[in-house]
Design a protein around this motif. Sequence first.
Motif, PDB file in Angstrom:
ATOM      1  N   GLY A 111     -42.744 -61.222 -17.030  1.00 38.81           N
ATOM      2  CA  GLY A 111     -42.404 -62.364 -18.196  1.00 38.81           C
ATOM      3  C   GLY A 111     -41.138 -63.168 -18.171  1.00 38.81           C
ATOM      4  O   GLY A 111     -40.992 -64.284 -18.569  1.00 38.81           O
ATOM      5  N   GLY A 112     -40.242 -62.292 -17.598  1.00 40.07           N
ATOM      6  CA  GLY A 112     -38.372 -63.199 -18.355  1.00 40.07           C
ATOM      7  C   GLY A 112     -38.204 -62.753 -19.234  1.00 40.07           C
ATOM      8  O   GLY A 112     -38.661 -62.142 -20.115  1.00 40.07           O
ATOM      9  N   GLU A 113     -37.433 -63.796 -19.193  1.00 42.97           N
ATOM     10  CA  GLU A 113     -36.648 -64.418 -20.641  1.00 42.97           C
ATOM     11  C   GLU A 113     -37.653 -64.818 -21.565  1.00 42.97           C
ATOM     12  O   GLU A 113     -37.976 -64.854 -23.018  1.00 42.97           O
ATOM     13  CB  GLU A 113     -36.295 -65.962 -20.071  1.00 42.97           C
ATOM     14  CG  GLU A 113     -34.559 -65.763 -19.431  1.00 42.97           C
ATOM     15  CD  GLU A 113     -33.809 -64.743 -20.409  1.00 42.97           C
ATOM     16  OE1 GLU A 113     -33.896 -64.874 -22.041  1.00 42.97           O
ATOM     17  OE2 GLU A 113     -33.822 -63.548 -19.514  1.00 42.97           O
ATOM     18  N   GLU A 114     -39.496 -65.360 -20.905  1.00 38.66           N
ATOM     19  CA  GLU A 114     -40.008 -65.871 -22.116  1.00 38.66           C
ATOM     20  C   GLU A 114     -40.345 -64.637 -22.983  1.00 38.66           C
ATOM     21  O   GLU A 114     -40.854 -64.281 -24.254  1.00 38.66           O
ATOM     22  CB  GLU A 114     -40.806 -66.287 -21.118  1.00 38.66           C
ATOM     23  CG  GLU A 114     -42.579 -66.736 -22.338  1.00 38.66           C
ATOM     24  CD  GLU A 114     -42.258 -67.858 -23.433  1.00 38.66           C
ATOM     25  OE1 GLU A 114     -42.374 -68.229 -24.777  1.00 38.66           O
ATOM     26  OE2 GLU A 114     -41.456 -68.876 -22.937  1.00 38.66           O
ATOM     27  N   THR A 115     -40.315 -63.176 -22.368  1.00 37.18           N
ATOM     28  CA  THR A 115     -40.902 -62.109 -22.878  1.00 37.18           C
ATOM     29  C   THR A 115     -39.585 -61.533 -23.412  1.00 37.18           C
ATOM     30  O   THR A 115     -40.119 -60.526 -24.297  1.00 37.18           O
ATOM     31  CB  THR A 115     -41.465 -61.387 -21.778  1.00 37.18           C
ATOM     32  OG1 THR A 115     -41.992 -61.509 -20.978  1.00 37.18           O
ATOM     33  CG2 THR A 115     -41.663 -59.911 -22.191  1.00 37.18           C
ATOM     34  N   LEU A 116     -38.956 -61.884 -23.432  1.00 39.00           N
ATOM     35  CA  LEU A 116     -37.101 -61.242 -23.994  1.00 39.00           C
ATOM     36  C   LEU A 116     -36.757 -62.195 -24.954  1.00 39.00           C
ATOM     37  O   LEU A 116     -36.194 -61.045 -25.961  1.00 39.00           O
ATOM     38  CB  LEU A 116     -36.379 -60.907 -22.527  1.00 39.00           C
ATOM     39  CG  LEU A 116     -36.001 -59.910 -21.824  1.00 39.00           C
ATOM     40  CD1 LEU A 116     -34.947 -59.972 -21.177  1.00 39.00           C
ATOM     41  CD2 LEU A 116     -36.804 -58.197 -23.165  1.00 39.00           C
ATOM     42  N   ARG A 117     -37.674 -63.082 -25.227  1.00 38.75           N
ATOM     43  CA  ARG A 117     -37.104 -64.262 -26.696  1.00 38.75           C
ATOM     44  C   ARG A 117     -36.967 -63.708 -27.319  1.00 38.75           C
ATOM     45  O   ARG A 117     -36.552 -63.726 -28.275  1.00 38.75           O
ATOM     46  CB  ARG A 117     -38.418 -65.767 -26.354  1.00 38.75           C
ATOM     47  CG  ARG A 117     -37.075 -66.197 -27.688  1.00 38.75           C
ATOM     48  CD  ARG A 117     -37.825 -67.322 -26.983  1.00 38.75           C
ATOM     49  NE  ARG A 117     -37.500 -68.814 -25.720  1.00 38.75           N
ATOM     50  CZ  ARG A 117     -38.371 -68.678 -25.005  1.00 38.75           C
ATOM     51  NH1 ARG A 117     -39.711 -68.847 -24.887  1.00 38.75           N
ATOM     52  NH2 ARG A 117     -38.137 -69.234 -24.047  1.00 38.75           N
ATOM     53  N   PRO A 118     -38.678 -62.713 -28.105  1.00 35.43           N
ATOM     54  CA  PRO A 118     -38.632 -62.399 -29.254  1.00 35.43           C
ATOM     55  C   PRO A 118     -37.402 -61.098 -29.675  1.00 35.43           C
ATOM     56  O   PRO A 118     -36.443 -61.324 -30.295  1.00 35.43           O
ATOM     57  CB  PRO A 118     -39.858 -62.025 -28.912  1.00 35.43           C
ATOM     58  CG  PRO A 118     -41.124 -62.460 -27.963  1.00 35.43           C
ATOM     59  CD  PRO A 118     -39.614 -62.609 -27.106  1.00 35.43           C
ATOM     60  N   LEU A 119     -36.838 -60.570 -28.622  1.00 40.46           N
ATOM     61  CA  LEU A 119     -36.525 -59.262 -28.536  1.00 40.46           C
ATOM     62  C   LEU A 119     -35.090 -59.539 -29.061  1.00 40.46           C
ATOM     63  O   LEU A 119     -34.398 -59.560 -30.019  1.00 40.46           O
ATOM     64  CB  LEU A 119     -36.214 -57.901 -27.640  1.00 40.46           C
ATOM     65  CG  LEU A 119     -35.482 -57.098 -27.578  1.00 40.46           C
ATOM     66  CD1 LEU A 119     -35.317 -56.793 -28.903  1.00 40.46           C
ATOM     67  CD2 LEU A 119     -35.744 -56.313 -26.671  1.00 40.46           C
ATOM     68  N   LYS A 120     -34.621 -60.900 -28.231  1.00 43.51           N
ATOM     69  CA  LYS A 120     -32.971 -62.090 -28.282  1.00 43.51           C
ATOM     70  C   LYS A 120     -32.610 -62.542 -30.068  1.00 43.51           C
ATOM     71  O   LYS A 120     -31.689 -61.855 -29.888  1.00 43.51           O
ATOM     72  CB  LYS A 120     -33.153 -62.129 -26.870  1.00 43.51           C
ATOM     73  CG  LYS A 120     -32.950 -61.226 -25.433  1.00 43.51           C
ATOM     74  CD  LYS A 120     -32.289 -62.553 -24.535  1.00 43.51           C
ATOM     75  CE  LYS A 120     -31.910 -61.921 -23.663  1.00 43.51           C
ATOM     76  NZ  LYS A 120     -31.791 -62.605 -22.036  1.00 43.51           N
ATOM     77  N   ALA A 121     -34.011 -62.662 -30.137  1.00 42.45           N
ATOM     78  CA  ALA A 121     -34.574 -63.750 -31.593  1.00 42.45           C
ATOM     79  C   ALA A 121     -33.502 -62.455 -32.544  1.00 42.45           C
ATOM     80  O   ALA A 121     -33.189 -62.797 -32.931  1.00 42.45           O
ATOM     81  CB  ALA A 121     -35.594 -64.211 -31.805  1.00 42.45           C
TER      82      ALA A 121
END
Length: 630
Positions: free
Chosen positions: A411-421
Amino acid sequence: MVTVVLEKLLINKTRKILAKKIEAEESQLTSTLSPTRFLLGKRVESIGAMALPRRRNLYYHRLRFLVMVISAISGALLVLFAILTFLAPSPNESEHFHLRHHQTSFNAVVDDPVTNGDSVFRIPSSGGKLDRDIWSSRNAKFFYGCSNATAKFAKAEAVRHPNRYLAIATSGGLNQQRTGITDAVVAARILNATLVVPKLDQKSFWKDSSNFSEIFDIDWFISFLSKDVKIVKQLPKRKGKTWTPYTMRVPRRCSERCYQNRVLPVLLKRHNAVQLNKFDYRLANKLDTDLQKLRCRVNYHALKFADPILEMGKLLVHRMRMRSKHYIALHLRFEPDMLAFSGCDYGGGEKERNELGAIRKRWKTLHKNNPDKQRRQGKCPLTPEEVGLMLRALGYGSEVHIYVASGEVYGGEETLRPLKALFPNFYSKDTIATKEELEPFSSFSSRMAALDFIVCNESDVFVTNNNGNMARMLAGRRKYFGHKPTIRPNAKKLYRLFLSRSNMTWEEFASRVRTFQRAFMGEPKEVRPGRGEFHENPSTCICEDSEAREKAKADSRHRKHGKLDDSSRKDVMLSHDQNDYVYNDEPEWPDLDDGEDQSGPQEKRLYNVTGLDYDAVISDEPELEVMLSD
C-alpha cells in the motif's frame, strides 16, 4: 387496508358528533325565540337547515386531509424501514466493516474526536505521564550476560580428532543463516570435529552472492572460538586433490544423541569429512549447559560483522543519535508476501483480496485461512496504524524518532500515512544515508539486512511486528546485553481492543493496552527459563546479581529513615508484582523439547502467541520458507 378502515371509523364518529351538536343548537335556538318573533324564528330555522350540509362538508374534508397525511407518513416510514433492513450488513459482516473503517479513516479520528454518547476517543500528541521510564527496563541492572565456559568444559585440543571435518551449508536470509552458523559450531564440538567456515546461501530467494568473509569478520570468528572448536577456512587437499565431503542432512531440532547416532557413524566408517546441507535449526533447543553457553559465545561475541558493514552501521546509528537522544527501531514486516502468507484481512476490500490471493497461489501448500480466526488468534501482523496507536498508548509521544527496518510496504505511503501522522520523525536507512553511501551494500540483501540489524540492535527500544528470525535474534541479544526494551505486540488481546476503540475514551484504551502488553516488553524474567526458542530466550546465559538486588530492596525499605509513605510502598509492591518471578501473564510459548522436530507435525510450530513464526513453514516450499524467514 388499515388506512381505509381507519378513515371510515373517523368519518362515522365525526358525523355522530356533528349531528348531536346541531340538535343541541336547534334546541337552544327554539327555546330562546319569543312568540312575537315566530316568523323570524322560522326563517332562522330554514337558514340553519341550509348551513348544516356546508358545516358537515367542511369538517369532513379537514378530517379526510388529516387522515391522508398520516397515511402518507406511515407508508413512507414503512418503505424506509424495509430499505434499511435490506441494506443493513449481517452480524458477521459488521465486524469487517468496523475493521475497515478504523483502518482507513485515521485522519478523521485524529482531527475530530470519535463520539459515542459520553465517550470521546481523542488521540493525544504526547505520551502522557507514566510511573516508569519508557526507555529502559525496570530491573535490567540486576541481570547480565554470562557465557563463559565452566571448569569442566575441556579445551578444543584435548577432545578434537585431527582427521574429522564438519562442513556446513546454511539456508535462508541473514538471520536464519546466523542461527545455522551458531549451531554449526556447537555441532562440531559435539562431534569433536574441525569446523570448516560455513558456506552462506547464495542460491535461494535472496540471491545474495556474498560469502562469509564479506558479511562477518572471519579472522575474529576463528580466533575467538579457538579454545572451543578448531575452525579452518576450507577443507585441506587430500592426496593433492580437492577433498569433496560426503553430503547429508539431519532432522531439525537434532539432539546431541541424534548427532552421535546419525552423523558420527558416517564420519567413522567411510568418510572423514561430512557436509550438512540446508543447515537451519538443525540443533535441539535444549542442550547441556556448557553447549548452550557455547551457543551464546558464538552468537554474541564471535559473530562480528565485517568492517565495511560495521562502519556504515555505526554511521547510521550516529545520525539517528544526532537527531534525538533516544530512538525506536521498528521491524514492520508489512510486505505483500508477508501479508499474503498470513491470510489475514487488512481492510482493503476486494482489491486487497485479489492482489494478496494471487501472491498466495504461488505456494500450493498454503491452505485457505479464515481471516477472522487468524486475527482472533493473534496470527496477523498489526497494521502500521495499530503499531502507532500501541506505541502512543505505551507512552511514546509524537516527538519520538522512529527508524523503520522494512522492505516494500503493502500500500506504500497510503498505508504508512497513519503511522507517520502519529510519529512525523520517521526514518529508514534510505532517508539518513545517501544513495552513494549505500551503493556498496544495496545489491546484496544480506548486507542491507546487516545494516538494519545494527541500527535496531543499538536502538533504545526495539519493536517487532512478527516473530521471524531477526525479531528472535535481536530479542535474545538485547536481553543478553542489558535487557534493553523489546516490544512484541500481544496481537491476540489487542485485536478486540482495536475493533472497539471508538466505544471508549483514549485513557481507557491506553490503560488496556498497557495491561495487555505486560510480559511483552522485554523485561527480565518475562518468560520462564527454558521456554520458547533459545535464540530468543537464552536463559542459560543470563545471570542475576542477587546481592545487588537484595541491597536495592533493603535500601528501598529503609529510605526516609526506615519508613515508606503510601505511594512509595505502592511503587515497590508494583515492581515486585511485575518482575519478581511472576509469570501470570507469560506468553503461551511452545515447549521445544529435543525430539519435537523429528517426529511432530510441523504445523504445530507455525505460530506462537505473538505472531507469525516463519521458520516452521513446511519444507516442501523452500522458496516460501527462505523468503519469510527473516
